[in-house]
Enzyme design. Structure first.
Site, PDB file in Angstrom:
ATOM      1  N   CYS A  74       0.699  -1.427  -0.041  1.00  0.00           N
ATOM      2  CA  CYS A  74       0.050   0.178   0.130  1.00  0.00           C
ATOM      3  C   CYS A  74       0.521   1.311   0.000  1.00  0.00           C
ATOM      4  O   CYS A  74       1.657   1.340   0.937  1.00  0.00           O
ATOM      5  CB  CYS A  74      -0.907  -0.085   1.100  1.00  0.00           C
ATOM      6  SG  CYS A  74      -1.616   1.516   1.097  1.00  0.00           S
ATOM      7  N   CYS A 189      -0.113   3.319  -7.061  1.00  0.00           N
ATOM      8  CA  CYS A 189      -0.928   2.545  -6.051  1.00  0.00           C
ATOM      9  C   CYS A 189      -0.973   1.526  -6.395  1.00  0.00           C
ATOM     10  O   CYS A 189      -1.359   1.406  -7.595  1.00  0.00           O
ATOM     11  CB  CYS A 189      -2.830   3.439  -5.876  1.00  0.00           C
ATOM     12  SG  CYS A 189      -3.408   2.410  -5.218  1.00  0.00           S
TER      13      CYS A 189
END
Length: 270
Positions: A74, A189
């Site tokens: 993440c 991302c």
């Protein structure tokens, strides 16, 4: 001696983009995938609240599963608190996912780079440190999207995506000045590689899209003892843990394609 697993952590299913590349290199290792989907999206959290939450979650995860390595799949968490995790858990090996700005700076021909991320990653000082360290001679456009991670989650669950909205989210990545154009876009991302075909369809012009997952996988393999990727058989099954109860049949099907059985509604803050 029992083999210790590799643990992947993300706010949703974006980290699967990294897991699939690691599996190619070390397929016989056990993988545990943790999706804190009850907290999704992390990009909207206040920094201190998110830090405290993540530290509590990892305290329990490390106690329960004693992983040989943790992959923080993440970018929002990785750019916020990798140093905090390593300080709090000094005997655990952590690998983060940070924007591949160094790689983009090496590959760009025009010198115009965009970093497509979440708002949280865009505002991090760490992201700007990467730019200053590795892309000082480039024009770097930071683009924070509030919608794309959720679009990726929906897309993988078979839900329709509003292509006009998606196009509007990526439009700021395409920059032109004095005859030079953006030629490289960093997918900062882990959710975004799942949308890569839609990005290509909606792009204003052809660009190189950089997904760092393969490079992260190679780095992870380099940190592990050789015996972990020279095993002949996989002894323990991989599985996934979700913190919410809201698991759709399409999510279950997706995880099954990744060879992951799901346990839902797990509370790691207890």
């Amino acid at each position: 001696m029992n083999e210790r697993p590799i643990l992947f952590f993300d706010s949703g299913i974006g980290g699967l983009t990294v897991l699939r590349e690691v599996r190619v290199l070390i397929p016989e290792t056990q993988f545990i995938y943790v999706a804190d989907d009850a907290g999704f999206p992390y990009g909207n959290w206040e920094e201190n609240v998110l830090k405290n939450h993540i530290l509590k979650v990892f305290t329990n995860l490390l106690t329960l599963y004693n992983p040989t390595l943790c992959v923080v799949a993440c970018n929002t968490v990785s750019t916020l608190m990798m140093a905090d995790l390593r300080k709090e858990f000094p005997h655990t090996l952590f690998v983060g996912t940070v924007p591949a700005i160094k790689l983009a700076a090496k590959q760009t021909k025009s010198g115009f780079i965009s970093v497509l991320a979440t708002p949280g990653t865009v505002k991090r000082a760490y992201t700007r440190e990467l730019i200053n360290s590795f892309a000082g001679q480039c024009h770097v456009q930071l683009v924070g999207s509030e919608k794309l991670a959720a679009f990726a989650e929906d897309y993988l669950r078979g839900k329709p995506i509003d292509l006009e909205e998606l196009r509007n989210e990526i439009l700021p990545c395409f920059f032109e000045q004095n005859g030079k154009y953006t030629d490289t876009i960093v997918l900062a991302c882990t959710h975004y590689p799942f949308l890569i075909n839609l990005f290509r369809e909606q792009a204003l012009w052809p660009v190189k899209w950089i997904d760092p997952a393969k490079a992260i996988a190679k780095h992870i393999r380099s940190l592990l003892p050789e015996r972990m990727y020279h095993k002949n058989t996989k002894k323990l099954k991989d599985f996934a843990l979700f913190t919410s109860q809201n698991i759709t049949s399409s999510t279950k099907h997706l995880l099954k394609e990744f060879g992951l059985n799901i346990t839902k509604g797990v509370d790691f803050e207890m």
